[in-house]
Every structure is written in C-alpha cells, then in structure tokens.
Scaffold this active site. Structure first.
Site: not given
Length: 289
Positions: A45, A118, A155
């Site tokens: 990431e 995200k 993540c």
C-alpha cells in the site's frame, strides 16, 4: 502446469523518503517478480512514499495526484504491458477537492481495468488516515483480467469479512490486499501480526479463494511517532493454508501457483454460496450501535 494455473507474486519492500527511488525500486521488484514467473504481482500500500499517515500534517497532501496523467501510473501501465503481468497499483489520489487511498488495476497488456477507492478508513495513533482520505465511493470492485477475476481491497479493508465476501459473490477468483501495517505506537511490545494473518487466512477459508497480502517492512520515523512495519506478507490457499510467507524484516518476493479451475471446482463442491441465507442477514446492513 494447466492453462488455468496462475502464479501470484507478492512484493515485500521497505520505503524511503525519496519518492523516485521508491517507484524505481518497485519497478525493479515487479520485473524480478515477472522473471520468477509471477503473473499477478502485488505491491504494498502507498509504496511511492513512506507511510505519511503516522502524522496529521497538511504538507503531505502535496503527495496526492489525479489518476489521469499520473506519471507513476503511466510507468506502471507500461511495465504491466512489457512483462505481461496484472498489476494493481496503490496510490494517493486527488480528485478535485477530494482525496482517496486508491488502487488502479492494469491488465497484462497494460490497459486500465479500473479504479478502486479504499472503503474502510482507519483512525488511530500512527494510522491517522481519516485526516487524509475520504471513504471510497466506488464500492467493492472485481476486475476481469487475463489471469482471472481479481478482487482488490486495501489494508484496513482486510479486517472486514463483508468486503471479502462481497468480492467473492461478485465472482472474484482471488483476493488481493496491498497493506501497510506494523507496530502500535501507544502499545509498545504488542503486535497485531498473528491476528492480522488469522483474519485474512479466514477470508481464504470462508470464501474458498486464494488470498494474497503484500506488506512493507522497515522502521519509519514520523513527527509524532515511529512505526516498525512487520512484513509477514503471505499467500494463502482456498483451504486456508499459507503456501508462501515472508519474515518480519526482509525485502523479498513470494510466489505461489494457483489452479483457478480447481478453485472453482472446490467452491462448487462445498456449496457454501448455494447454502447462504441472505434472508437472515439483515443485521449486517444495520449501523453499529
């Protein structure tokens, strides 16, 4: 190896304060991963910089760039085409006045398959992402590529079984998670490593899909705190077995071959998805109290 076999490759690397150096080294790792047989290559990431979310500093917004015309993305697209790899690329995106933690996915011919932003944004000591990023507005995404249907979370998304299950229901053949996770600044001596791995290996077993996570390594000093990223990148099989893993400190490339036809057969045999009871899952759509 059958025509349905695909080789996954996870890159575990450390980052410096030099963006150009980080991107150049990431490109080198992609080349090495391709030379090792990797067809779907995953980088960590936000690999273009140190993990700036350790601190809440206005100056870090200068790292964000629009997806269109982004020089690093153009470079990664060319790399995917040259080495015929599927390449998800994590980057700090600016879209007008909005900022996102995003991932652009390139097919093995260098064409852009699409963008994922995200969905779940953490906020806590050392991981102050809500200061920088809006929650993603793309919804969960699965990208049809030369080497299968690729589901990508980023993540903090990896802690949510709803994310993994949604991508599985959308037809993903594999689940990929670029990651930046390490020590907890307010809890010295405590490590989330085993918990982190167990949750994602659970996603593999619960959805009968391979899961690949690429984390960074190294110690990064911020203004307010320091984080030691614990690496431990891995590839898990659909039977919840870790088939390739890295240690907590080394830069490395992991590879594992997965037979996608065997994975699809396994899912049909287990009938986990056929036996679902969506009529009983209403509580999942209610806000937490």
């Amino acid at each position: 190896m059958s025509d349905s076999c695909v080789t996954l490759a996870a890159v575990q690397m450390a980052m410096s304060a030099n963006t150009e150096d980080n991107v150049a080294r990431a490109c080198d790792f992609v080349r090495l991963a391709a030379m090792a047989g990797g067809q779907v290559v995953l980088l960590p990431e936000l690999f273009a910089s140190e993990y700036f979310c350790k601190d809440m500093l206005d100056e870090h917004f200068a790292l964000a760039q629009p997806a269109e015309g982004h020089p690093m993305l153009s470079r990664m697209s060319a790399l995917a085409r040259e080495y015929e790899v599927v390449l998800p690329v994590s980057f700090f995106e600016r879209d007008g006045d909005a900022f996102y933690n995003s991932c652009m996915v390139y097919d093995a011919d260098g064409s852009c398959l699409g963008l994922y932003r995200k969905s779940h944004i953490p906020h806590g000591p050392g991981y102050e992402e809500k200061y920088y990023f809006r929650p993603g507005d793309t919804g969960f995404k699965v990208f049809g590529s030369r080497y299968g249907r690729v589901g990508v979370g980023i993540c903090w998304d990896q802690w949510f079984p709803e994310c993994a299950r949604s991508m599985a229901l959308m037809g993903a053949d594999m689940l990929l998670y670029p990651t930046a996770i390490g020590s907890e600044p307010e809890l010295p001596g405590y490590s989330t490593r085993n918990h982190w791995r167990a949750v994602m290996v659970g996603h593999a077993g619960a959805n009968l899909l391979p899961v690949m996570a690429a984390n960074r390594v190294g110690r990064e000093q911020g203004v307010c705190c320091e984080i030691t990223f614990y690496g431990s990148s891995f590839i898990a099989s659909p039977l919840a077995e870790i088939v390739a893993e890295a240690d907590e400190e080394e830069e490395t490339i992991l590879t594992a071959a997965i037979d996608l036809n065997a994975v699809r057969k396994l899912r049909n045999e287990w009938s986990l998805f056929g036996d679902r009871r969506p009529d009983l899952y209403g509580a999942l759509c209610k806000p937490s109290s």
